[in-house]
Design a protein around this motif. Structure first.
Motif, short mmCIF file in Angstrom:
data_model
loop_
_atom_site.label_atom_id
_atom_site.label_comp_id
_atom_site.label_asym_id
_atom_site.label_seq_id
_atom_site.Cartn_x
_atom_site.Cartn_y
_atom_site.Cartn_z
N LEU A 1 -9.82 2.62 -1.15
CA LEU A 1 -8.69 1.94 -1.77
C LEU A 1 -8.72 2.25 -3.25
CD1 LEU A 1 -8.60 -1.64 -0.21
CD2 LEU A 1 -7.53 0.46 0.61
N ILE B 1 -3.17 0.63 -3.76
CA ILE B 1 -2.76 -0.76 -3.56
C ILE B 1 -1.94 -1.24 -4.76
CG2 ILE B 1 -4.63 -1.40 -2.01
CD1 ILE B 1 -6.12 -2.57 -4.40
N VAL C 1 0.83 -1.21 0.00
CA VAL C 1 0.00 0.00 0.00
C VAL C 1 0.86 1.26 0.00
CG1 VAL C 1 -1.91 -1.16 1.18
CG2 VAL C 1 -0.17 0.06 2.52
N VAL D 1 -5.63 -5.16 4.97
CA VAL D 1 -5.71 -3.74 4.62
C VAL D 1 -6.79 -3.04 5.44
CG1 VAL D 1 -6.23 -2.10 2.77
CG2 VAL D 1 -4.81 -4.10 2.28
#
Length: 426
Positions: A354, A304, A276, A339
């Motif tokens: 994300l 990501i 990340v 995550v």
């Protein structure tokens, strides 16, 4: 120029030129510079053939019974075919040095390949043997050389003595002696017509070469052609059993450097499927998601990145594409739970979603992501080029997919809101 454009340009420059310089010249990945385990030394010559200096070099080599490798320019080979035939007739190796003496950094990969193949065709037409070795001018590679020049073994050197400049025979001889060791690849130049070469310098080189071969004959040193160094060890230096192909190792080396340059982080360990990076949304148009989340320019996102090394490991566990897809889906869900846990921290309250860019994006919907087309422009073009090269190098069927599914290989933005991430994975 926007910040994202500068990032894209910087990434391309590093990827295309500086990274391969580090990988090849510093780390020795994907090239032959010297060969461990060899008891011989390879003598090589660049920039010829030249009508004055190359015959002098050939005379000295013939006198001492030494065979060398000549990395020739195609344009010069066409002008002096008799010298190419003589090299071959006297048992020397002939490699490609480009059609003209131009750095690969300043050429497209397709032009590099055309000029290399054109030179190989010239040599093959004159000798009946197609060259398998290549040395780029000045030893400068671009990253795609590792892909487009796969038919050649790239050879650099372990010893360079500055013989393109005029100096005393004594000084040049000392520098040559310091470069000698078992398994070494020495490079000399039998032309003074390239940029930076001083007129008449090869005459000094020929004298120093005569002195070197005379002295090493007494010590019993074994001189061989470059291709013979690896053969005598009985090991294929470019592809050893139990290791990844060297072109894949090169790319993974680039990814590790990319992660450091752009602060891409692991969450638990480098075995996680996702890495990340905190970033800002730079798109001109707002993104509206189904749960009501609106992402506007400047909003904070968590970008990501797939761990391609782990992806390769998963492929090694799978017996089919279907099994690989199942494993990937399972590992992706596991990674997204990690995550989500990472994002559920006060330091990341401002992160709205994300975000990633994917070339192969079919089947990502069940994970909760929404696909959004990228706006046309420099960044989209650079991303498409980068991801296609990545697919070709790392994916087991990358080359076939490039041929069959080209129309479908369009990068898409994939977005998963913070709210949806927590609902599914926390």
């Amino acid at each position: 120029m926007g910040l994202w454009v500068l990032e894209a340009v910087l990434t391309l420059v590093i990827l295309y030129s500086l990274l391969p310089f580090f990988l090849s010249r510093v780390a020795g990945i994907g090239v032959m510079r010297s060969v461990r385990g060899s008891t011989s030394t390879a003598l090589t010559f660049d920039d010829g053939p030249h009508p004055i200096y190359t015959p002098l070099v050939l005379d000295v080599l013939q006198k001492h019974g030494v065979r060398a490798t000549f990395f020739v320019m195609g344009s010069q080979a066409e002008l002096h075919p008799e010298l190419i035939r003589r090299m071959h007739r006297e048992g020397h190796g002939i490699g490609v040095h480009g059609y003209r003496h131009r750095p690969h950094w300043l050429m497209s990969p397709w032009k590099v390949r055309r000029e290399a193949q054109r030179t190989a065709e010239v040599v093959e037409r004159l000798t009946g043997v197609r060259p398998t070795l290549l040395r780029p001018p000045w030893g400068l590679l671009n990253l795609l050389d590792f892909v487009v020049l796969r038919e050649f073994r790239i050879v650099l050197w372990s010893g360079m003595v500055g013989d393109w400049r005029k100096q005393s025979v004594a000084r040049l001889s000392r520098r040559l002696q310091k470069s000698l060791r078992a398994g070494a690849v020495l490079v000399l130049h039998d032309s003074d017509e390239t940029v930076g070469a001083e007129h008449g310098a090869p005459l000094v080189m020929v004298e120093a070469l005569e002195k070197l071969l005379r002295e090493t004959a007494a010590s019993g040193m074994d001189w061989v052609r470059a291709e013979e160094l690896e053969r005598e060890t009985g090991v294929d230096q470019g592809s050893r059993s139990g290791k990844l192909p060297w072109v894949t190792r090169v790319w993974l080396g680039w990814e590790h450097l990319f992660q450091r340059l752009f602060h891409v982080q692991t969450l638990r360990s480098d075995r996680d499927l996702l890495f990340v990076r905190l970033c800002r949304y730079k798109g001109r148009e707002a993104i509206e998601l189904d749960d009501g989340t609106v992402i506007q320019r400047g909003d904070q996102l968590m970008e990501i990145h797939l761990n391609n090394e782990q992806l390769l490991a998963l492929h090694g566990q799978a017996n089919s594409e279907m099994q690989l897809a199942k494993l990937l889906l399972k590992e992706m869900r596991r990674a997204l739970r990690v995550v989500a846990s990472h994002l559920n921290h006060p330091d990341h309250e401002a992160v709205k979603a994300l975000y990633g860019i994917s070339l192969i994006n079919r089947g990502i919907g069940p994970l909760g992501f929404r696909k959004i087309s990228m706006s046309r422009g420099l960044f989209a073009l650079a991303t498409k080029w980068y991801l296609r090269v990545l697919l070709r190098v790392l994916h087991p069927q990358g080359r076939e997919r490039m041929k069959i599914r080209t129309d479908a290989l369009v990068p898409q933005q994939v977005v998963l809101s913070r709210q949806e991430l927590f609902a599914r994975y926390l």
